[in-house]
Design a protein around this motif. Sequence first.
Motif, PDB file in Angstrom:
ATOM      1  N   LEU A  51       0.685  -1.136  -0.018  1.00  0.00           N
ATOM      2  CA  LEU A  51       0.061   0.031  -0.095  1.00  0.00           C
ATOM      3  C   LEU A  51       0.747   1.229   0.038  1.00  0.00           C
ATOM      4  O   LEU A  51       0.457   2.283  -0.528  1.00  0.00           O
ATOM      5  CB  LEU A  51      -1.060   0.007   1.151  1.00  0.00           C
ATOM      6  CG  LEU A  51      -1.930   0.889   1.195  1.00  0.00           C
ATOM      7  CD1 LEU A  51      -2.868   1.286   0.134  1.00  0.00           C
ATOM      8  CD2 LEU A  51      -2.901   0.964   2.563  1.00  0.00           C
ATOM      9  N   TYR A  52       2.059   1.177   0.837  1.00  0.00           N
ATOM     10  CA  TYR A  52       2.787   2.537   0.692  1.00  0.00           C
ATOM     11  C   TYR A  52       3.450   2.591  -0.809  1.00  0.00           C
ATOM     12  O   TYR A  52       3.514   4.001  -1.088  1.00  0.00           O
ATOM     13  CB  TYR A  52       4.220   2.164   1.435  1.00  0.00           C
ATOM     14  CG  TYR A  52       3.710   1.932   3.157  1.00  0.00           C
ATOM     15  CD1 TYR A  52       2.823   2.390   3.622  1.00  0.00           C
ATOM     16  CD2 TYR A  52       4.833   1.480   3.754  1.00  0.00           C
ATOM     17  CE1 TYR A  52       2.307   1.988   4.932  1.00  0.00           C
ATOM     18  CE2 TYR A  52       4.419   1.143   5.296  1.00  0.00           C
ATOM     19  CZ  TYR A  52       3.282   1.391   5.865  1.00  0.00           C
ATOM     20  OH  TYR A  52       3.166   1.305   7.075  1.00  0.00           O
ATOM     21  N   ALA A  91      10.681   2.447   5.490  1.00  0.00           N
ATOM     22  CA  ALA A  91       9.526   1.555   5.766  1.00  0.00           C
ATOM     23  C   ALA A  91      10.391   0.022   6.256  1.00  0.00           C
ATOM     24  O   ALA A  91       9.831  -0.640   6.768  1.00  0.00           O
ATOM     25  CB  ALA A  91       8.756   1.092   4.530  1.00  0.00           C
ATOM     26  N   LYS A 104       1.873   2.010  -3.469  1.00  0.00           N
ATOM     27  CA  LYS A 104       0.738   2.346  -4.050  1.00  0.00           C
ATOM     28  C   LYS A 104       0.605   3.787  -4.073  1.00  0.00           C
ATOM     29  O   LYS A 104       0.367   4.636  -4.894  1.00  0.00           O
ATOM     30  CB  LYS A 104      -0.405   1.845  -3.989  1.00  0.00           C
ATOM     31  CG  LYS A 104      -0.650   0.184  -4.490  1.00  0.00           C
ATOM     32  CD  LYS A 104      -2.181  -0.191  -4.172  1.00  0.00           C
ATOM     33  CE  LYS A 104      -3.077  -0.024  -5.296  1.00  0.00           C
ATOM     34  NZ  LYS A 104      -4.300  -0.835  -5.159  1.00  0.00           N
ATOM     35  N   VAL A 105       0.911   4.346  -2.685  1.00  0.00           N
ATOM     36  CA  VAL A 105       0.684   5.663  -2.435  1.00  0.00           C
ATOM     37  C   VAL A 105       1.649   6.523  -3.057  1.00  0.00           C
ATOM     38  O   VAL A 105       1.532   7.330  -3.585  1.00  0.00           O
ATOM     39  CB  VAL A 105       0.832   6.080  -1.006  1.00  0.00           C
ATOM     40  CG1 VAL A 105       0.995   7.488  -0.673  1.00  0.00           C
ATOM     41  CG2 VAL A 105      -0.648   5.407  -0.399  1.00  0.00           C
ATOM     42  N   ALA A 106       3.091   5.850  -2.917  1.00  0.00           N
ATOM     43  CA  ALA A 106       4.078   6.608  -3.715  1.00  0.00           C
ATOM     44  C   ALA A 106       3.845   6.852  -5.087  1.00  0.00           C
ATOM     45  O   ALA A 106       4.075   7.782  -5.889  1.00  0.00           O
ATOM     46  CB  ALA A 106       5.298   5.840  -3.589  1.00  0.00           C
ATOM     47  N   ARG A 107       3.032   5.605  -5.869  1.00  0.00           N
ATOM     48  CA  ARG A 107       2.805   5.548  -7.446  1.00  0.00           C
ATOM     49  C   ARG A 107       1.729   6.802  -7.620  1.00  0.00           C
ATOM     50  O   ARG A 107       1.940   7.585  -8.443  1.00  0.00           O
ATOM     51  CB  ARG A 107       2.586   4.371  -7.761  1.00  0.00           C
ATOM     52  CG  ARG A 107       3.648   3.358  -7.710  1.00  0.00           C
ATOM     53  CD  ARG A 107       3.048   1.799  -8.304  1.00  0.00           C
ATOM     54  NE  ARG A 107       2.878   2.106  -9.560  1.00  0.00           N
ATOM     55  CZ  ARG A 107       2.393   1.208 -10.291  1.00  0.00           C
ATOM     56  NH1 ARG A 107       1.684   0.138  -9.716  1.00  0.00           N
ATOM     57  NH2 ARG A 107       1.882   1.116 -11.548  1.00  0.00           N
ATOM     58  N   THR A 108       0.671   6.813  -6.750  1.00  0.00           N
ATOM     59  CA  THR A 108      -0.357   7.796  -6.932  1.00  0.00           C
ATOM     60  C   THR A 108       0.105   9.143  -6.880  1.00  0.00           C
ATOM     61  O   THR A 108      -0.474  10.082  -7.500  1.00  0.00           O
ATOM     62  CB  THR A 108      -1.558   7.383  -6.092  1.00  0.00           C
ATOM     63  OG1 THR A 108      -2.573   8.034  -6.852  1.00  0.00           O
ATOM     64  CG2 THR A 108      -1.703   8.078  -4.809  1.00  0.00           C
ATOM     65  N   PHE A 109       1.390   9.458  -6.188  1.00  0.00           N
ATOM     66  CA  PHE A 109       1.785  10.655  -5.997  1.00  0.00           C
ATOM     67  C   PHE A 109       2.813  11.106  -7.011  1.00  0.00           C
ATOM     68  O   PHE A 109       3.416  12.097  -6.898  1.00  0.00           O
ATOM     69  CB  PHE A 109       2.255  11.121  -4.554  1.00  0.00           C
ATOM     70  CG  PHE A 109       1.234  11.429  -3.766  1.00  0.00           C
ATOM     71  CD1 PHE A 109       0.326  12.623  -3.601  1.00  0.00           C
ATOM     72  CD2 PHE A 109       0.573  10.335  -2.803  1.00  0.00           C
ATOM     73  CE1 PHE A 109      -0.700  12.821  -2.808  1.00  0.00           C
ATOM     74  CE2 PHE A 109      -0.377  10.842  -1.785  1.00  0.00           C
ATOM     75  CZ  PHE A 109      -1.181  12.051  -1.828  1.00  0.00           C
ATOM     76  N   ILE A 148      10.448   5.981   0.782  1.00  0.00           N
ATOM     77  CA  ILE A 148       9.388   5.081   1.196  1.00  0.00           C
ATOM     78  C   ILE A 148      10.067   3.843   1.818  1.00  0.00           C
ATOM     79  O   ILE A 148       9.926   3.257   2.948  1.00  0.00           O
ATOM     80  CB  ILE A 148       8.443   4.718   0.018  1.00  0.00           C
ATOM     81  CG1 ILE A 148       7.604   6.125  -0.316  1.00  0.00           C
ATOM     82  CG2 ILE A 148       7.272   3.882   0.836  1.00  0.00           C
ATOM     83  CD1 ILE A 148       7.044   6.780   0.801  1.00  0.00           C
TER      84      ILE A 148
END
Lengths: 262, 252
Positions: free
Chosen positions: B148-149, B171, B151-156, B167
């Motif tokens: 999920l981290y 992490a 995916k957050v990196a990718r969406t931003f 990340i």
Amino acid sequence: MSARPGIRFDSVTKLFGTSSGQAHRAVHDVTLSVADGEFVCLVGPSGCGKSTLLAIAGGFEQPTSGRVLIGETEITDPGTGAVTVFQDYGLFPWRTVRDNVEYGLQVRGVPPAERRARALAELDAVGLGAFAEWHPHELSGGMRQRVSIARALAVDPAVLLMDEPFGAVDAINRARMQEELERLWCEHERTVLFVTHDVDEAIYLADRIVLMTPGPGRIAEQIDVTFSRPRVRGSGEFFALRSRILETLHLAGTESRTEFEI
Amino acid sequence: MTRTARILLPLAATALLVTAWHVAATRVGSTLLFPPPGSVVLGAVETAAGGRLFGHIVASLQRFAIGYLGGIAIGVPLGLLLGLSVHARSAFDPIIQVLRPISPIAWFPLFTLWFGIGELPAIAIVFTAAVYPVILTTTSAVREVDPLYLKVARTFGDSRAGTVARIILPASLPGIAVGLRIAVGTSWVFIVAGEMLGVTNGLGYLIIDARNSLRTDLVLVAIVIIGALGLGIDRALRLAEARVRRHWGGAA
């Protein structure tokens, strides 16, 4: 006023390979336009393709055929225009709340002082200004999701994609979260595509509800929700719309089940 | 268990062991074959008085620190690489799996040939003992970063390098901290072996030197100190690890 483009799905079909070697048709020929500043909810039972559609809009999945456009830009990768808010928040536990909200700005190379100011402003907007220096694990689920929404809004995305964002929040807080999201949305009129299986949530939030049905995932009906905001959950028009939506989903459900049995 | 029990139980067990040791040594009746606790204490006082004991301890700790930190300096980046790249992993993992079960002692003859007699072979042995656990735990820490981290990196729209720095590295830090603690235990064991040849100080040397002069009491002095230092180092790293975990939000 603003010249944002909204988002457009153009005959989008998505097939997934299954272990038995057959292709599973998760989304079938979906064409959908979300105007700038519009709040659209995708509603339907599990397996109706609503989350797949959102993943395609977020750039995480590629459509098998068709395309998704923000303005004239085709979405082929994440990070190209739409920002996704996930159900499980995806906050970074090693960063403070403020540092979490700063993340997207950091990626965009915004200088530290401006980053900080914008993050604090977004946190104030979601009512968490006092928690800026806390860590995510010290917050409740609802507060965490507000941080994650603030993080998304901080980068001022063309389109905000929300994948059952309140699904992990308890029922009482969910209603509060919906009210806050509506207030935020009314202030800025952002383009929002919101996935939920909660019909009440969709009626409370959406300008337009897109009903989807499974087998294969497609749009069954689109309903404009015209009554005024903030909406009253117990009102007659609320109930009437709710019955109508449930009936549509139920009919479509039996229909596809019959199909399946043959 | 109550707080007093937690303190008293290990003390009682230690007292029992020392008493049993004393009784057994008295029965054997030879200070050379089986020195009683009393003469070990006297031996410790004797070596400590001249400052020699302290010198041995410092020498061992220095060699250990260099070898262990070297193991981290090589192991963490290598583990990152193996965790990030499927290709690197499939290329190097078999090699690491073959090298890992080899005792660092086995390399000793080659190390002395390559590095000469002296400090370096001892350091190299500690390094060899530390580097594999660091590589392996770092690799798995990187692979276990919550998707999920990412995916957050990718969406931003974060870049590959940005995602690693912002990340993946933070992490996986709690997982890496576990590896550092495991490595400290495995590599401390080998400082003694590394110092048994070619050096003229350190706790391993103290054991060999004491044996040559038939001072078994001093052998035991060195053994007790090695154990106590090992415990101390392990505890210090446990504290550091707990701090990392607390700061990282209880591995939320």
